[in-house]
Design a protein around this motif. Sequence first.
Motif, short mmCIF file in Angstrom:
data_model
loop_
_atom_site.label_atom_id
_atom_site.label_comp_id
_atom_site.label_asym_id
_atom_site.label_seq_id
_atom_site.Cartn_x
_atom_site.Cartn_y
_atom_site.Cartn_z
N ILE A 47 -10.80 42.44 -52.97
CA ILE A 47 -11.87 43.23 -52.38
C ILE A 47 -11.33 44.62 -52.04
CG2 ILE A 47 -13.12 41.25 -51.45
CD1 ILE A 47 -11.90 41.88 -48.71
N LEU A 48 -12.25 45.56 -51.89
CA LEU A 48 -11.85 46.89 -51.43
C LEU A 48 -11.38 46.82 -49.99
CD1 LEU A 48 -14.65 49.20 -52.88
CD2 LEU A 48 -12.23 49.17 -53.53
N GLU A 49 -10.39 47.63 -49.68
CA GLU A 49 -9.87 47.67 -48.32
C GLU A 49 -10.93 48.19 -47.35
OE1 GLU A 49 -6.67 50.51 -48.12
OE2 GLU A 49 -7.95 52.14 -48.84
N GLY A 50 -10.74 47.84 -46.07
CA GLY A 50 -11.57 48.43 -45.03
C GLY A 50 -12.54 47.50 -44.33
N ARG A 51 -12.60 46.26 -44.74
CA ARG A 51 -13.52 45.34 -44.05
C ARG A 51 -12.84 44.79 -42.79
NH1 ARG A 51 -14.72 44.86 -49.41
NH2 ARG A 51 -16.92 44.90 -49.92
N PRO A 52 -13.63 44.48 -41.78
CA PRO A 52 -13.05 43.93 -40.54
C PRO A 52 -12.40 42.57 -40.80
CG PRO A 52 -15.39 44.50 -40.24
CD PRO A 52 -15.07 44.66 -41.69
N LYS A 53 -11.35 42.26 -40.03
CA LYS A 53 -10.64 41.00 -40.22
C LYS A 53 -11.55 39.80 -40.00
CE LYS A 53 -8.76 40.91 -35.54
NZ LYS A 53 -7.55 40.85 -34.73
N GLU A 54 -12.58 39.96 -39.17
CA GLU A 54 -13.52 38.85 -38.94
C GLU A 54 -14.30 38.51 -40.22
OE1 GLU A 54 -12.52 40.94 -35.26
OE2 GLU A 54 -13.52 41.71 -37.05
N LYS A 55 -14.65 39.54 -41.00
CA LYS A 55 -15.37 39.31 -42.26
C LYS A 55 -14.48 38.64 -43.29
CE LYS A 55 -19.50 40.70 -41.51
NZ LYS A 55 -20.59 39.72 -41.57
N ILE A 56 -13.21 39.02 -43.32
CA ILE A 56 -12.28 38.39 -44.26
C ILE A 56 -12.09 36.92 -43.88
CG2 ILE A 56 -9.90 38.38 -45.11
CD1 ILE A 56 -10.01 41.48 -44.80
N ALA A 57 -11.98 36.65 -42.59
CA ALA A 57 -11.87 35.26 -42.13
C ALA A 57 -13.11 34.46 -42.51
CB ALA A 57 -11.65 35.22 -40.63
#
Length: 61
Positions: free
Chosen positions: A8-18
């Motif tokens: 994925i492109l960088e910059g998403r919040p860690k909560e969304k990645i989790a």
Amino acid sequence: MPIINVQILEGRPKEKIAEVILNITNTVSETLDAPKESIRVIVTEIPKTHWGVAGTPKSES
């Protein structure tokens, strides 16, 4: 042991990645009837300068 790679492109919040990791794990577990403990999800964040669409880096769009 299922191993799922997500780029994925960088910059998403860690909560969304989790959340992505959890949802992918649940889906693969249900689909393959595999125990969640055996599923690995690897999320790689790509810098926008290294991701091109239609010949243009995402950092320029």
